[in-house]
Design a protein around this motif. Structure first.
Motif, PDB file in Angstrom:
ATOM      1  N   ARG A  37       0.835  -1.244  -0.014  1.00 50.65           N
ATOM      2  CA  ARG A  37      -0.036  -0.104   0.118  1.00 50.65           C
ATOM      3  C   ARG A  37       0.773   1.290   0.114  1.00 50.65           C
ATOM      4  O   ARG A  37       1.999   1.234   0.541  1.00 50.65           O
ATOM      5  N   ALA A  60      -0.050   6.426   3.732  1.00 54.02           N
ATOM      6  CA  ALA A  60      -1.539   6.763   4.351  1.00 54.02           C
ATOM      7  C   ALA A  60      -1.826   7.805   3.814  1.00 54.02           C
ATOM      8  O   ALA A  60      -3.245   8.108   3.607  1.00 54.02           O
ATOM      9  N   VAL A 101      -1.790   9.065   0.881  1.00 51.78           N
ATOM     10  CA  VAL A 101      -2.283   9.063  -0.352  1.00 51.78           C
ATOM     11  C   VAL A 101      -3.767   8.439  -0.238  1.00 51.78           C
ATOM     12  O   VAL A 101      -4.590   9.055  -0.924  1.00 51.78           O
ATOM     13  N   GLN A 102      -3.844   7.379   0.497  1.00 55.91           N
ATOM     14  CA  GLN A 102      -5.124   6.714   0.636  1.00 55.91           C
ATOM     15  C   GLN A 102      -6.160   7.934   1.358  1.00 55.91           C
ATOM     16  O   GLN A 102      -7.385   7.859   1.049  1.00 55.91           O
ATOM     17  N   ARG A 103      -5.795   8.538   2.318  1.00 64.10           N
ATOM     18  CA  ARG A 103      -6.533   9.692   2.718  1.00 64.10           C
ATOM     19  C   ARG A 103      -7.007  10.676   1.505  1.00 64.10           C
ATOM     20  O   ARG A 103      -8.221  11.084   1.680  1.00 64.10           O
ATOM     21  N   VAL A 157      -7.210   9.847  -1.423  1.00 64.73           N
ATOM     22  CA  VAL A 157      -8.431   9.410  -2.525  1.00 64.73           C
ATOM     23  C   VAL A 157      -9.661   9.266  -1.728  1.00 64.73           C
ATOM     24  O   VAL A 157     -10.847   9.613  -2.204  1.00 64.73           O
ATOM     25  N   GLU A 158      -9.615   8.629  -0.197  1.00 63.85           N
ATOM     26  CA  GLU A 158     -10.809   8.590   0.379  1.00 63.85           C
ATOM     27  C   GLU A 158     -11.589  10.195   0.548  1.00 63.85           C
ATOM     28  O   GLU A 158     -12.862  10.187   0.582  1.00 63.85           O
ATOM     29  N   ILE A 161       1.952   4.155  -7.094  1.00 63.73           N
ATOM     30  CA  ILE A 161       0.522   4.681  -7.585  1.00 63.73           C
ATOM     31  C   ILE A 161       0.512   4.661  -9.171  1.00 63.73           C
ATOM     32  O   ILE A 161       0.019   5.425  -9.931  1.00 63.73           O
ATOM     33  N   MET A 196      -2.984  12.413  -5.734  1.00 65.83           N
ATOM     34  CA  MET A 196      -2.245  11.354  -4.950  1.00 65.83           C
ATOM     35  C   MET A 196      -0.860  11.810  -4.796  1.00 65.83           C
ATOM     36  O   MET A 196      -0.110  11.631  -4.080  1.00 65.83           O
TER      37      MET A 196
END
Length: 394
Positions: free
Chosen positions: A47, A50, A52-54, A56-57, A243, A280
């Motif tokens: 993954r 974090a 990056v995930q935040r 997108v979310e 990514i 991202m």
């Protein structure tokens, strides 16, 4: 509260997610994802940070996926990142956002060459370059790298003799893919001089520049004197932070005439940034991204040592010492086996999907490329399978 440390040992099942690396291995190689190990496509089984995930979310929570207003924030992040990591800060106006670096390569070929022109590659090298050049109706000019004590080195005298005057561009992979070499400043100066001698546009693909092994330092081509008037830099966050599906990359040009030509081609083709990719990439180039990257580099170095030591024990098999990237370049010439027999053992017996060395051009015939950016348990299993597949050589 600081973000949790990344868990690179976590096994994440990517099967059935429209994942090229895992869902395409059976049709391409005949290796079932249920029992095989995917070590071909150059993305990581980890993954991203974090942050990056935040990002997108946050976009998903907002629920409207319209056009991005600009890529200014990403340009600022690129300047900060390059200054901190590589000792140079590009002007924001010198940065163009593309749909990844294969797209960027195609744009460069389109902007500065004509059908029938020669484009120089130093082989073996990333296979997409030749594919794009040929698809554009240009000629691929292969200049084979020399080997010195198991490492690739330039051979400028031989290459000078190969030039005909039809060549208009050269593409340098720095750090080198698939060999993992990080070129020295003296070697880069040699490439710059080669480009000047033959009046070539120098496209420097530096997508792997952040993925050096601990203790190894990458020098950006832009820091070499006397090349700015012909230099086009390609950089991206996609390999660094895993990514690649965001399809976002950067072309950085400081020379006004080169910049004007590239800008005109971008406008003519109607290209604009992907809003998800911008979000991202921008957040990844941050202090949180730095911490994640340092943890990743240490982990990949552990995988490197495990793989090279284990595979190097197979008689006749020689992994090239990895200085950058997460792509192990392994020579099977010493086994005395045909290419077909080597692949039968790797793919048929060990059930590992790898990139075939022949796809990287001249000099890759006896090699195969293995992606070690996967949890260490998988690397250990791959080494065990390879040792078993070639056990009659022990």
């Amino acid at each position: 509260m600081p973000p949790a440390a990344p868990d690179f040992d976590e096994i994440i099942d990517r099967r059935g997610t429209n994942c090229s690396k895992w869902d395409s291995m059976e049709p391409v190689y005949g290796v079932s994802p249920d029992e095989g190990i995917a070590m071909w496509v150059a993305d990581m089984d980890f993954r991203p940070p974090a942050c990056v995930q935040r990002a997108v979310e946050g976009m998903a929570a907002h629920g409207i996926y319209g056009y991005a207003a600009s890529d200014d924030a990403q340009r600022e992040a690129i300047g900060w990142w390059m200054d901190r990591r590589h000792g140079w800060r590009p002007d924001a106006g010198d940065i163009f956002t593309t749909h990844g670096l294969v797209n960027a390569t195609g744009l460069c070929v389109d902007a500065w060459t004509e059908p029938g022109d020669g484009v120089v590659l130093f082989t073996p090298v990333y296979h997409a370059f030749a594919r794009v050049i040929r698809a554009a109706g240009r000629e691929v000019v292969e200049c084979p790298l020399a080997m010195d004590h198991g490492r690739y080195v330039p051979d400028f005298d031989a290459w000078d003799a190969m030039m005909t005057g039809r060549e208009k561009m050269m593409i340098l992979c720095s750090p080198q893919n698939p060999g993992g070499r990080v070129w020295s400043r003296a070697e880069l100066e040699g490439w710059a001089a080669f480009a000047r001698r033959h009046d070539l546009i120098l496209v420097s693909d530096e997508i792997h520049c952040d993925l050096t092994m601990p203790g190894v330092t990458h020098t950006a081509m832009t820091r070499i004197e006397g090349v700015a008037d012909r230099l086009v830099m390609l950089t991206a966050t996609t390999k660094t932070f895993n990514i690649a599906g965001a399809h976002i990359g950067n072309v950085i040009i400081s020379d006004p005439a080169l910049k004007a030509r590239f800008s005109a081609r971008m406008r003519a083709l109607g290209l604009s940034p992907n809003s998800f990719g911008l979000a991202m990439a921008t957040v990844a180039m941050s202090p949180e991204g730095v911490d994640w990257l340092e943890a990743l580099r240490g982990y990949l170095d552990g995988n490197r040592r495990l793989f090279e030591e284990g595979v190097g024990k197979i008689p006749g098999v020689s992994p090239m010492t990895l200085e950058s990237t997460y792509l192990e370049w392994v020579d099977f010439l010493g086994t005395g086996m045909s290419r077909e027999e080597v692949l039968r053992r790797i793919e048929g017996d060990a059930k590992i999907a790898v990139n075939h060395g022949t796809s990287f051009g001249r000099g890759g015939e006896s090699f195969q490329r293995f992606n070690i950016a996967t949890p260490r348990a998988r690397v250990k299993e791959a080494v065990s399978r390879l040792q078993a597949a070639f056990s009659d050589l022990q």
